[in-house]
Design a protein around this motif. Structure first.
Motif, PDB file in Angstrom:
ATOM      1  N   GLY A 196      46.285 -33.211 -47.024  1.00 35.19           N
ATOM      2  CA  GLY A 196      46.815 -32.927 -45.694  1.00 35.19           C
ATOM      3  C   GLY A 196      48.277 -32.533 -45.657  1.00 35.19           C
ATOM      4  N   GLU A 197      49.059 -33.032 -46.586  1.00 33.35           N
ATOM      5  CA  GLU A 197      50.506 -32.782 -46.523  1.00 33.35           C
ATOM      6  C   GLU A 197      50.886 -31.302 -46.546  1.00 33.35           C
ATOM      7  OE1 GLU A 197      54.634 -34.561 -48.257  1.00 33.35           O
ATOM      8  OE2 GLU A 197      52.940 -34.454 -49.639  1.00 33.35           O
ATOM      9  N   PRO A 198      50.273 -30.471 -47.387  1.00 34.75           N
ATOM     10  CA  PRO A 198      50.639 -29.049 -47.354  1.00 34.75           C
ATOM     11  C   PRO A 198      50.371 -28.406 -45.980  1.00 34.75           C
ATOM     12  CG  PRO A 198      49.408 -29.546 -49.345  1.00 34.75           C
ATOM     13  CD  PRO A 198      49.336 -30.762 -48.473  1.00 34.75           C
ATOM     14  N   LEU A 199      49.303 -28.815 -45.331  1.00 31.72           N
ATOM     15  CA  LEU A 199      49.011 -28.307 -43.986  1.00 31.72           C
ATOM     16  C   LEU A 199      50.081 -28.770 -43.007  1.00 31.72           C
ATOM     17  CD1 LEU A 199      45.197 -29.140 -43.954  1.00 31.72           C
ATOM     18  CD2 LEU A 199      46.255 -26.921 -44.430  1.00 31.72           C
ATOM     19  N   LEU A 217      53.293 -26.769 -43.443  1.00 31.84           N
ATOM     20  CA  LEU A 217      53.199 -25.422 -42.879  1.00 31.84           C
ATOM     21  C   LEU A 217      53.238 -25.453 -41.353  1.00 31.84           C
ATOM     22  CD1 LEU A 217      50.562 -23.768 -45.231  1.00 31.84           C
ATOM     23  CD2 LEU A 217      52.969 -23.115 -44.956  1.00 31.84           C
ATOM     24  N   LEU A 218      52.541 -26.409 -40.748  1.00 34.96           N
ATOM     25  CA  LEU A 218      52.582 -26.537 -39.295  1.00 34.96           C
ATOM     26  C   LEU A 218      54.005 -26.830 -38.825  1.00 34.96           C
ATOM     27  CD1 LEU A 218      49.340 -28.639 -38.712  1.00 34.96           C
ATOM     28  CD2 LEU A 218      49.660 -26.220 -38.138  1.00 34.96           C
ATOM     29  N   ASP A 219      54.702 -27.684 -39.548  1.00 39.02           N
ATOM     30  CA  ASP A 219      56.083 -28.013 -39.202  1.00 39.02           C
ATOM     31  C   ASP A 219      56.969 -26.774 -39.274  1.00 39.02           C
ATOM     32  OD1 ASP A 219      58.210 -29.988 -38.612  1.00 39.02           O
ATOM     33  OD2 ASP A 219      58.881 -29.505 -40.648  1.00 39.02           O
ATOM     34  N   LYS A 220      56.825 -25.993 -40.331  1.00 43.17           N
ATOM     35  CA  LYS A 220      57.610 -24.761 -40.456  1.00 43.17           C
ATOM     36  C   LYS A 220      57.326 -23.807 -39.293  1.00 43.17           C
ATOM     37  CE  LYS A 220      58.269 -24.602 -45.439  1.00 43.17           C
ATOM     38  NZ  LYS A 220      57.984 -23.868 -46.682  1.00 43.17           N
ATOM     39  N   TYR A 221      56.049 -23.662 -38.957  1.00 41.63           N
ATOM     40  CA  TYR A 221      55.668 -22.781 -37.846  1.00 41.63           C
ATOM     41  C   TYR A 221      56.277 -23.271 -36.542  1.00 41.63           C
ATOM     42  CZ  TYR A 221      52.805 -20.465 -34.344  1.00 41.63           C
ATOM     43  OH  TYR A 221      52.385 -19.732 -33.269  1.00 41.63           O
TER      44      TYR A 221
END
Length: 67
Positions: free
Chosen positions: A51-54, A57-61
């Motif tokens: 889950g962490e990579p997702l 990426l959501l945080d960056k977006y």
């Protein structure tokens, strides 16, 4: 994960460019279906390894660093 996923979906609904995050949102939805809020996923668990990579990426977006 939940908060970042909701924020990303709201950003998309508000009309933000989403082509770079659509697949991640779908993958995070699937991850959340397996690990719902309150399921006790910890930072050192195999589930969080997925889950962490997702999440990142959501945080960056959500912070305007993607798309």
């Amino acid at each position: 994960m939940f908060e970042h996923l909701v924020a990303a979906k709201l950003n998309v609904l508000m009309g933000c460019e989403s082509s770079c995050i659509d697949e991640t949102i779908a993958d995070a939805d699937a991850w959340m279906a397996l690990h719902p809020v309150g399921s006790g996923v910890t930072a050192d668990s195999p589930a969080w390894d997925d889950g962490e990579p997702l999440f990142l990426l959501l945080d960056k977006y959500n912070n305007g660093n993607l798309c």
